[in-house]
Design an enzyme around this catalytic site. Structure first.
Site, PDB file in Angstrom:
ATOM      1  N   LYS A   1       0.833  -1.186   0.000  1.00  0.00           N
ATOM      2  CA  LYS A   1       0.000   0.000   0.000  1.00  0.00           C
ATOM      3  C   LYS A   1       0.878   1.249   0.000  1.00  0.00           C
ATOM      4  CE  LYS A   1      -3.689  -2.278   2.636  1.00  0.00           C
ATOM      5  NZ  LYS A   1      -4.725  -2.304   1.604  1.00  0.00           N
TER       6      LYS A   1
ATOM      7  N   ARG B   1      -8.933 -12.686   2.414  1.00  0.00           N
ATOM      8  CA  ARG B   1      -9.599 -13.879   1.876  1.00  0.00           C
ATOM      9  C   ARG B   1      -8.739 -15.122   2.058  1.00  0.00           C
ATOM     10  NH1 ARG B   1      -9.971 -11.244  -3.978  1.00  0.00           N
ATOM     11  NH2 ARG B   1     -10.312  -9.483  -2.571  1.00  0.00           N
TER      12      ARG B   1
END
Length: 555
Positions: free
Chosen positions: A335, A409
């Site tokens: 990020k 996930r």
């Protein structure tokens, strides 16, 4: 665990001496009274409530009615009014009286009780009326023990219109939702210099139809409210903690301490309440490679903490799986300096499920319940997972990593597969701050849900409206979304090819790929609450009330 902002308690009826000093206490002379409800209900109940709070006080009933009449309440937006009166029982002190006016109007995708307005207005009217510059280093611990703190005593009365409930059993859910709003309105984690409690808040509930407060015979309802409110507040506390105050090991220790707290108060549960922790290299040994791959580069090890409530009698077995990424750098798909701050909140799903679990146990909801906290810190280092790596998950599915920033996930894929294989459950819920696309899809207030069962989806939507933790469904359509994860060298990739094709539904589908057989006969609910998990810079404790209300509805 710091609870350094305000002290919150609940009572069946306001105590007459609320405005009297208690010997040895550290309450200042000034008092606050806050009444929350629809304008017409407040006006109709005002004299009775004020007389109950303190019959010896001279209350400005006419002035308050005029202020309510003149308050500008648009069709959807609520407001609040405040006035000050002299304390008839204490010279040189005053009482602040406020009314939070809730609008009658709500759309079909909102709660008729407008918890959103109460959450917005309560912090505006509850103030410290006994400020003292001498208390610069005061604090409060998690047991509400205050020392050298000058507090303002605040009484809050929630006027409830129970005629708006679909069924009588929703009464507990409504009261718990209001208690939860109170809990989230006053954040409890702070490391500011001189952080201290400022208000002792005592809340009660007034039945508009009966024109009475809750009585002692309804104390069991109040116990549920206390537990729910604490769950919301503590979940928000966890989410507000930066990583250096909540590493994976700290989260595990917190869960153990919560278990000890519940057992101390409920020793009869010692044979049915427990925790199992699988962490570090043991994850690898037991085939939990999804969780391990995300957290293996961090100093503190990844973990799967399994909370277990296994009563002899129960209606169904339900497993909750919470995403607990205590910090998300994005890994090698890193990020930026503007998107990384705030990633301490990436464990909001696990925080909500952890606290809701203990509240469900305290409320003795009739389920065998498991909560799987999928904990990891997504860091960069020599051991970090690389794009192009192929990982074999607990489900046996092989995954080609094309985005290390799609890590939630990965941990949940292992979590749901473990639940499906080992816990003999009738339903699996997973909750997570999974996708930025959730906020685009359903907004800042509604979590996005994906479900393989119409009835469970309807239950989750309804539970959201009772609890105030709102939800809205997204498509469940594996035949449309599975192809997004096509890989030429593994069973699937972990991130979609086309980011314009229902990203949030696709992210849910990745998790579902690990429980294909389970989904043929049993129920699955996915809750993506990335946006509702926070308001501004602070956590909301979203999810606790929703989960508890779903359980009540399933009972």
């Amino acid at each position: 665990m710091e609870l350094s902002a305000n002290i919150i308690s609940f009572t069946t009826s306001p105590i007459e001496n609320q405005f009297l000093d208690i010997e040895g206490s550290n309450f200042g002379p000034n008092r606050e009274l806050v009444i929350v409800g629809f304008a017409e209900d407040i006006k109709s109940s005002l004299e009775n409530i004020l007389d109950t709070v303190c019959s010896k006080q001279e209350w400005p009933v006419s002035l308050l009615n005029n202020l309510i009449d003149n308050a500008s309440v648009s069709s959807y937006l609520g407001t609040s009014i405040t006035t000050m009166v002299e304390n008839s029982l204490k010279p040189d002190s005053f009482i602040s009286i406020s009314c939070v006016i809730v609008p009658r109007v709500s759309s079909r995708h909102n709660s008729v009780f407008r918890q959103d307005i109460i959450y917005e207005q309560l912090p505006k009217v509850v103030k410290n009326r006994n400020k003292s510059s001498s208390n610069n280093n005061n604090n409060v611990d998690e047991n509400n023990n205050e020392e050298n703190v000058t507090l303002t005593k605040t009484t809050i009365v929630f006027i409830t219109d129970l005629t708006k409930l679909e069924k009588e059993d929703d009464k507990i859910g409504l009261y718990c939702s209001l208690g939860g709003v109170l809990g989230r309105s006053f954040p409890s984690f702070s490391k500011k210099k001189g952080s201290k409690a400022t208000n002792y808040i005592q809340a009660s509930f007034y039945d508009f139809e009966k024109q009475t407060f809750l009585n002692e015979e309804e104390k069991d309802i109040l116990d549920c409210v206390k537990s729910s409110s604490r769950a919301v507040r503590m979940a928000a506390n966890l989410v507000d903690r930066p990583c250096n105050h909540l590493y994976t090991t700290d989260f595990v220790n917190h869960a153990k301490k919560e278990l000890s707290r519940v057992l101390e108060n409920n020793p009869e549960l010692k044979d049915v309440l427990s925790i199992e922790v699988i962490e570090g290299e043991e994850l690898l040994e037991r085939g939990l490679n999804g969780i391990y791959s995300v957290g293996k580069a961090a100093v503190n090890p990844p973990a799967l903490a399994i909370l277990k409530y296994e009563p002899a009698q129960y209606k169904k077995t339900i497993a909750w799986c919470g995403k607990g990424i205590v910090y998300d750098t994005g890994g090698f798909s890193m990020k930026t300096k503007t998107t990384m701050p705030g990633m301490k909140r990436d464990m909001g799903g696990a925080a909500a499920m952890c606290q809701a679990f203990f509240s469900a146990v305290e409320q003795k909801l009739n389920f065998r319940l498991y909560t799987l906290l999928c904990l990891a810190e997504n860091s960069v280092g020599p051991k970090a997972t690389l794009p192009d790596d192929i990982i074999t998950f607990y489900s046996g599915v092989t995954v080609e990593i094309n985005n290390t920033d799609a890590e939630g996930r990965l941990v949940l894929g292992d979590g749901v597969a473990y639940a499906a294989k080992n816990l003999n459950c009738d339903a699996i819920f997973n909750m997570c701050t999974l996708t930025g696309a959730q906020g685009v899809s359903t907004g800042r207030r509604h979590a996005a849900i994906v479900c393989n069962n119409d009835d469970l989806e309807t239950t989750a939507i309804r539970a959201g409206k009772i609890s105030g933790d709102l939800t809205h469904p997204l498509p469940y359509c594996p035949e449309f979304f599975k192809d997004e994860f096509k890989s030429y060298v593994a069973d699937i990739k972990n991130s979609v090819r086309n980011r314009n094709n229902a990203q949030s539904s696709c992210a849910a589908q990745f998790i579902a790929c690990h429980i294909d057989k389970f989904l043929e006969t049993k129920d699955w609910l996915h809750v993506d609450m990335a946006s509702p998990a926070k308001k501004g810079e602070l956590a909301t404790g979203y999810g606790c009330l929703l989960l508890l209300q779903i359980l009540r509805d399933l009972e």
